[in-house]
Motif scaffolding. Structure first.
Motif, PDB file in Angstrom:
ATOM      1  N   LYS A 165       0.754  -1.139  -0.213  1.00 40.56           N
ATOM      2  CA  LYS A 165      -0.098  -0.282   0.106  1.00 40.56           C
ATOM      3  C   LYS A 165       0.689   1.008  -0.572  1.00 40.56           C
ATOM      4  O   LYS A 165       0.772   1.897  -1.343  1.00 40.56           O
ATOM      5  CB  LYS A 165      -1.092  -0.037   1.793  1.00 40.56           C
ATOM      6  CG  LYS A 165      -1.876   0.900   1.503  1.00 40.56           C
ATOM      7  CD  LYS A 165      -3.093   1.063   0.098  1.00 40.56           C
ATOM      8  CE  LYS A 165      -4.021   2.104   0.997  1.00 40.56           C
ATOM      9  NZ  LYS A 165      -5.236   2.219  -0.204  1.00 40.56           N
ATOM     10  N   ALA A 166       1.950   1.095   1.246  1.00 37.52           N
ATOM     11  CA  ALA A 166       2.706   2.191   0.918  1.00 37.52           C
ATOM     12  C   ALA A 166       3.401   3.082  -0.455  1.00 37.52           C
ATOM     13  O   ALA A 166       4.147   3.947  -1.101  1.00 37.52           O
ATOM     14  CB  ALA A 166       4.340   2.517   1.711  1.00 37.52           C
ATOM     15  N   GLU A 167       3.841   1.239  -1.086  1.00 37.32           N
ATOM     16  CA  GLU A 167       4.428   1.721  -2.645  1.00 37.32           C
ATOM     17  C   GLU A 167       3.293   2.433  -3.192  1.00 37.32           C
ATOM     18  O   GLU A 167       3.768   3.023  -4.630  1.00 37.32           O
ATOM     19  CB  GLU A 167       5.027   0.424  -3.067  1.00 37.32           C
ATOM     20  CG  GLU A 167       5.909  -0.002  -2.426  1.00 37.32           C
ATOM     21  CD  GLU A 167       7.070   0.630  -2.568  1.00 37.32           C
ATOM     22  OE1 GLU A 167       7.500   1.865  -3.320  1.00 37.32           O
ATOM     23  OE2 GLU A 167       8.179   0.985  -1.200  1.00 37.32           O
ATOM     24  N   LEU A 168       1.676   2.174  -3.239  1.00 35.02           N
ATOM     25  CA  LEU A 168       1.131   2.250  -3.974  1.00 35.02           C
ATOM     26  C   LEU A 168       0.636   3.919  -4.253  1.00 35.02           C
ATOM     27  O   LEU A 168       0.268   4.420  -5.277  1.00 35.02           O
ATOM     28  CB  LEU A 168       0.099   1.380  -3.974  1.00 35.02           C
ATOM     29  CG  LEU A 168      -0.382   0.287  -4.829  1.00 35.02           C
ATOM     30  CD1 LEU A 168      -1.879  -0.771  -3.954  1.00 35.02           C
ATOM     31  CD2 LEU A 168       0.375   0.115  -5.795  1.00 35.02           C
ATOM     32  N   VAL A 169       0.924   4.564  -2.755  1.00 36.01           N
ATOM     33  CA  VAL A 169       0.102   5.483  -2.419  1.00 36.01           C
ATOM     34  C   VAL A 169       1.511   6.833  -2.605  1.00 36.01           C
ATOM     35  O   VAL A 169       1.522   7.771  -3.348  1.00 36.01           O
ATOM     36  CB  VAL A 169      -0.076   5.469  -1.241  1.00 36.01           C
ATOM     37  CG1 VAL A 169       0.252   7.087  -0.377  1.00 36.01           C
ATOM     38  CG2 VAL A 169      -0.993   4.968  -0.590  1.00 36.01           C
ATOM     39  N   ASN A 170       3.315   6.414  -1.706  1.00 36.90           N
ATOM     40  CA  ASN A 170       3.639   7.403  -1.980  1.00 36.90           C
ATOM     41  C   ASN A 170       4.569   6.042  -3.756  1.00 36.90           C
ATOM     42  O   ASN A 170       5.804   6.198  -3.402  1.00 36.90           O
ATOM     43  CB  ASN A 170       4.801   7.462  -1.496  1.00 36.90           C
ATOM     44  CG  ASN A 170       3.898   7.782   0.142  1.00 36.90           C
ATOM     45  OD1 ASN A 170       3.116   8.609  -0.233  1.00 36.90           O
ATOM     46  ND2 ASN A 170       3.876   6.966   0.240  1.00 36.90           N
TER      47      ASN A 170
END
Length: 290
Positions: A139-144
């Motif tokens: 999720k962190a890679e998708l968001v940032n």
């Protein structure tokens, strides 16, 4: 029946998958009516109490349960809202197969398009937390998103899905070995695409350019059932869907599925389920067929 579609705009990047916290989509999993989606879903329940009706079968949902749902499977959730804590991984088949450069990837996962075994596994608290930590990294890679985010997401997702596949195989006593060929997976894929037109093993063997014996050997080695069993189970699943949701008569279903006579359909259904189509429908309407 309502079909919820994958929302590409929620991803924010070209990677067409998403990780959703339960608080973002709790309404969807509190719906009392039946619905479908056009995506694969893997739902990780840290805390939950209730049940899911999926494929006319009831799955009890408790803490540390992971549920696997394939596209367009009919489902109805009945979960208690208090204390509900879960995370959902969603993606579409074409994207995932392209993402891993393997057109059969989703068919290699034992928990998708599965008709013989339960569509869930139980995990330890530590195991479930580890999976959710991996989801949060994704999720962190998708968001940032960064230049190398796609590579990180690919590696994390591959690890998670294969780890779940191993656990699914272990819990349901299924073989998990590297196949000598892809015939079993290709057969599984063809069943999903052509079950409405092809009901004979010879037709699938011909489509694959192999003999019936070779196909059966490959399916038996990979899934521990015969090719005929897989075909019949998939056909019965299709018949159940049409009986329950399409408002068609047995004769109309037989025609749609290319049975030469309605009696042939009824004999197959009784042999595979132990019920007549009338008994199945009566049980479903009374809430006892799941």
């Amino acid at each position: 029946m309502k079909t919820l579609l994958f929302d590409k705009t929620q991803c924010g990047v070209s990677i067409l998958l998403n990780v959703l916290l339960g608080t973002e989509v709790q309404e969807r999993y509190s719906l009392l009516q039946q619905f479908t989606t056009d995506v694969f879903e893997v739902i990780f329940f840290k805390q939950a109490k209730g049940y899911l009706v999926l494929n006319e079968r009831t799955i009890s949902i408790t803490n540390n349960t992971v549920v696997f749902i394939s596209p367009f499977q009919k489902r109805q959730w009945k979960l208690e809202a208090d204390g509900l804590d879960f995370t959902v991984l969603i993606f579409q088949e074409d994207f995932l197969n392209d993402f891993f450069a393997d057109k059969l990837f989703t068919y290699r996962l034992l928990y998708f398009y599965q008709l013989d075994h339960p569509l869930y596994i139980s995990q330890t608290s530590a195991g479930l937390q580890k999976a959710c930590d991996t989801l949060q990294e994704i999720k962190a890679e998708l968001v940032n998103s960064k230049p190398d985010s796609e590579h990180l997401v690919r590696s994390l997702l591959y690890y998670l899905l294969l780890k779940l596949n191993r656990e699914y195989a272990q819990q349901h006593l299924l073989p998990l070995q590297k196949p000598g060929n892809n015939y079993a997976y290709q057969f599984k894929r063809l069943l999903e695409k052509h079950i409405g037109q092809k009901q004979r093993i010879n037709e699938y063997a011909a489509a694959l350019g192999i003999s019936r014996i070779t196909l059966n050997k490959a399916v038996k080695a990979q899934f521990n059932v015969t090719a005929a069993h897989m075909l019949k189970q998939r056909l019965v699943y299709e018949i159940k869907n049409l009986l329950v949701y399409a408002n068609l008569s047995v004769a109309e279903i037989a025609h749609q599925l290319n049975f030469s006579e309605p009696n042939h359909l009824m004999r197959l259904f009784k042999a595979q389920t132990g019920q007549t189509t009338t008994e199945f429908l009566a049980g479903y309407q009374n809430g006892s067929s799941a």
